[in-house]
Structure formats: C-alpha cells, structure tokens
Design a protein around this motif. Structure first.
Motif, short mmCIF file in Angstrom:
data_model
loop_
_atom_site.label_atom_id
_atom_site.label_comp_id
_atom_site.label_asym_id
_atom_site.label_seq_id
_atom_site.Cartn_x
_atom_site.Cartn_y
_atom_site.Cartn_z
N GLN A 158 0.83 -1.20 0.00
CA GLN A 158 0.00 0.00 0.00
C GLN A 158 0.87 1.25 0.00
OE1 GLN A 158 -3.54 -0.15 -0.22
NE2 GLN A 158 -3.06 1.92 -0.91
N ALA A 159 1.96 1.24 0.74
CA ALA A 159 2.87 2.38 0.76
C ALA A 159 3.46 2.62 -0.63
CB ALA A 159 3.99 2.16 1.78
N TYR A 160 3.81 1.55 -1.34
CA TYR A 160 4.30 1.70 -2.72
C TYR A 160 3.22 2.33 -3.60
CZ TYR A 160 5.31 0.70 -7.54
OH TYR A 160 5.47 0.84 -8.90
N ILE A 161 2.01 1.82 -3.50
CA ILE A 161 0.92 2.33 -4.33
C ILE A 161 0.63 3.79 -4.03
CG2 ILE A 161 -1.59 2.15 -4.68
CD1 ILE A 161 -1.15 -0.95 -4.36
N ASP A 162 0.68 4.17 -2.75
CA ASP A 162 0.38 5.56 -2.35
C ASP A 162 1.50 6.54 -2.66
OD1 ASP A 162 -2.03 4.62 -1.39
OD2 ASP A 162 -1.35 4.54 0.70
N ASP A 163 2.68 6.06 -2.97
CA ASP A 163 3.84 6.90 -3.24
C ASP A 163 3.82 7.33 -4.71
OD1 ASP A 163 6.25 8.19 -3.39
OD2 ASP A 163 7.43 6.50 -2.65
N ALA A 164 3.21 8.47 -4.98
CA ALA A 164 3.03 8.93 -6.36
C ALA A 164 4.01 10.05 -6.70
CB ALA A 164 1.60 9.41 -6.56
N CYS A 165 4.44 10.04 -7.93
CA CYS A 165 5.31 11.10 -8.45
C CYS A 165 4.45 12.25 -8.95
CB CYS A 165 6.14 10.54 -9.59
SG CYS A 165 7.28 11.72 -10.34
N THR A 166 4.78 13.45 -8.55
CA THR A 166 4.06 14.63 -9.01
C THR A 166 5.04 15.74 -9.32
OG1 THR A 166 3.83 15.51 -6.80
CG2 THR A 166 2.03 14.12 -7.58
N GLY A 167 4.60 16.67 -10.09
CA GLY A 167 5.40 17.87 -10.27
C GLY A 167 5.83 18.14 -11.68
N GLN A 168 6.80 19.01 -11.75
CA GLN A 168 7.31 19.50 -13.02
C GLN A 168 8.48 18.64 -13.47
OE1 GLN A 168 8.00 23.69 -13.08
NE2 GLN A 168 9.69 23.51 -14.48
#
Length: 170
Positions: A158-168
C-alpha cells in the motif's frame, strides 16, 4: 581528475537551434486495477495542455482488452502506466516489476484508429523512454526499492501504491 579531449565533440548531440525542450508536468491519475496487476497511473503533458480524461479512459479500456485478448500478460504484478501527450500524439508506457527487481515495459501509441503497439525504428538500439518520462521512472524505481527493502507485506504494498510522483519535469 583530468579533462579528456574529445576530438569530435562539436559533432555530437547536435540539434537545430530553433528546437526547444518543453517543460512538462506529471499528474497522477486514477490507478488501474486488474485481476493480475495493479498499475499506478500518470498523465504527462505540458502545463498549457488540458487534461484529456477521454483519452485516459480509452487507454484503460485498451489495456483491459489487451489482457482479455491475451496480447498483454500480467503475472500478479505491481507497476505503473505513463500516458504521455506529445503535442497531439499520445504514447503509453506500461511498466511492471517482474522477477523481483526487473522493470519490464511495453510501449503503445495512439493514432486515429486507437492505441497500437509501438514498433519504433529498426535497429538494435530503440527508444525506450523520453527524458521527461525518466523522471517518473526514477521515482518509481526508488519507491520499488523501498518496497523491496521492506517486509513486503500488505502495508508495504500500500505504501508503494500511495507513493506517487508529481510535479514539473525538466
């Protein structure tokens, strides 16, 4: 450390002066859950390009159909999808973590007929990821490495799934 002299350096990596590298942004989307895989979803586009949820929906439906038709095989895996808008074109990279620590990838593109497998140019060296896609992959590699170093239980997944890349993306 000594600087090495490279005789033909001026001839390498030459691009037209009018070409500009465009800044893009990565937007986590609705993840895709299937019986044999759970894929995080990312849309990549320039800041001035609007979201295209209809294309994301088409891409998800395409992947479900590829699995149903047996053309795309998952093996109870976790991974991610990069749906990258390049001008009016779309490329979709489907990446899964296989054999514990290997990333396997399939590439598709969208034309007027829908999504199709991307064959690329002939030759041994082939395009795999554009520079802006590599930022998301670098994030995912670090997230997967953290998972591999964990207890690899449900909480770690779940921690892997919740760890999303965001940004520029530069």
């Amino acid at each position: 450390m000594t600087t090495q002299t490279i005789a033909n350096l001026d001839e390498l990596a030459e691009y037209p002066a009018e070409w500009q590298h465009a800044e893009k942004r990565i937007h986590p989307g609705e993840n895709l859950s299937m019986p044999e895989a759970y894929l995080k979803w990312y849309d990549i586009r320039t800041a001035d390009q609007p979201a295209t949820p209809e294309v994301s929906d088409e891409a998800r439906a395409f992947l479900r159909n590829e699995v149903a038709e047996g053309r795309l095989e998952f093996r109870k895996e976790l991974g991610y999808v990069l749906l990258h808008r390049c001008g009016e074109k779309y490329f979709m990279l489907v990446c899964v973590w296989r054999n514990k620590n290997e990333m396997c990838q399939g590439i598709y593109y969208k034309d007027d007929a829908g999504f199709l497998p991307y064959e690329g140019a002939p030759g041994y060296l082939r395009a795999t990821q554009e520079v802006v896609e590599l930022d998301a992959t670098a994030h995912e590699r670090r997230a997967w490495s953290r998972y591999l170093q964990s207890n690899r239980d449900a909480a770690a997944k779940q921690a892997y799934i919740d760890d999303a890349c965001t940004g520029q993306l530069i």
